[in-house]
Design a protein around this motif. Sequence first.
Motif, PDB file in Angstrom:
ATOM      1  N   ARG A 242       0.830  -1.207   0.000  1.00  0.00           N
ATOM      2  CA  ARG A 242       0.000   0.000   0.000  1.00  0.00           C
ATOM      3  C   ARG A 242       0.869   1.263   0.000  1.00  0.00           C
ATOM      4  NH1 ARG A 242      -2.354  -0.726   4.576  1.00  0.00           N
ATOM      5  NH2 ARG A 242      -3.257  -2.656   3.877  1.00  0.00           N
ATOM      6  N   MET A 243       1.920   1.269   0.813  1.00  0.00           N
ATOM      7  CA  MET A 243       2.810   2.436   0.850  1.00  0.00           C
ATOM      8  C   MET A 243       3.464   2.664  -0.508  1.00  0.00           C
ATOM      9  SD  MET A 243       4.546   2.331   4.686  1.00  0.00           S
ATOM     10  CE  MET A 243       5.677   1.040   4.279  1.00  0.00           C
ATOM     11  N   ALA A 244       3.890   1.577  -1.159  1.00  0.00           N
ATOM     12  CA  ALA A 244       4.518   1.687  -2.479  1.00  0.00           C
ATOM     13  C   ALA A 244       3.529   2.238  -3.503  1.00  0.00           C
ATOM     14  CB  ALA A 244       5.052   0.326  -2.928  1.00  0.00           C
ATOM     15  N   GLN A 245       2.302   1.750  -3.491  1.00  0.00           N
ATOM     16  CA  GLN A 245       1.288   2.212  -4.446  1.00  0.00           C
ATOM     17  C   GLN A 245       0.963   3.680  -4.213  1.00  0.00           C
ATOM     18  OE1 GLN A 245       0.503   0.168  -6.989  1.00  0.00           O
ATOM     19  NE2 GLN A 245       1.928  -1.161  -5.926  1.00  0.00           N
ATOM     20  N   ASP A 246       0.823   4.070  -2.950  1.00  0.00           N
ATOM     21  CA  ASP A 246       0.501   5.464  -2.633  1.00  0.00           C
ATOM     22  C   ASP A 246       1.617   6.403  -3.087  1.00  0.00           C
ATOM     23  OD1 ASP A 246      -1.914   4.715  -1.529  1.00  0.00           O
ATOM     24  OD2 ASP A 246      -1.216   4.847   0.552  1.00  0.00           O
ATOM     25  N   LEU A 247       2.856   6.003  -2.865  1.00  0.00           N
ATOM     26  CA  LEU A 247       3.994   6.841  -3.241  1.00  0.00           C
ATOM     27  C   LEU A 247       4.105   7.008  -4.755  1.00  0.00           C
ATOM     28  CD1 LEU A 247       6.506   8.398  -2.293  1.00  0.00           C
ATOM     29  CD2 LEU A 247       7.761   6.231  -2.383  1.00  0.00           C
TER      30      LEU A 247
END
Length: 113
Positions: free
Chosen positions: A91-96
């Motif tokens: 999720r953090m990777a997708q958001d970034l």
Amino acid sequence: MELVEETVLLAKTMGQVEETAHLTILARAACAQLAGRLRAGVTPDHCRTAFCTAAAWLTLAGLEGGQTVRRFSAGDLTVETDGQDRQTFWRMAQDLMRPYLRDDGFAFRGVMG
């Protein structure tokens, strides 16, 4: 520095893990996955910091076998985890990377009534 090397370095630092062949393989796969989803005209070098950070998170997600159990008790079954699981890293990777990735989501155009 090459993207994969930078990703491995970030993953080692953020995840406090040792460099292994698995880490490099996962970093290479994470870079390829993200590069394949970039918007037209965007290259990894256009968003290098975000790209390598997101790829490092995806690499760490690949290393994680799930959540790390910090505490377990059998009476009334209590399981306490560290909260850092694959989904969190993903999720953090997708958001970034959201501003740089193609929109592969689903959308309605209209409903006949």
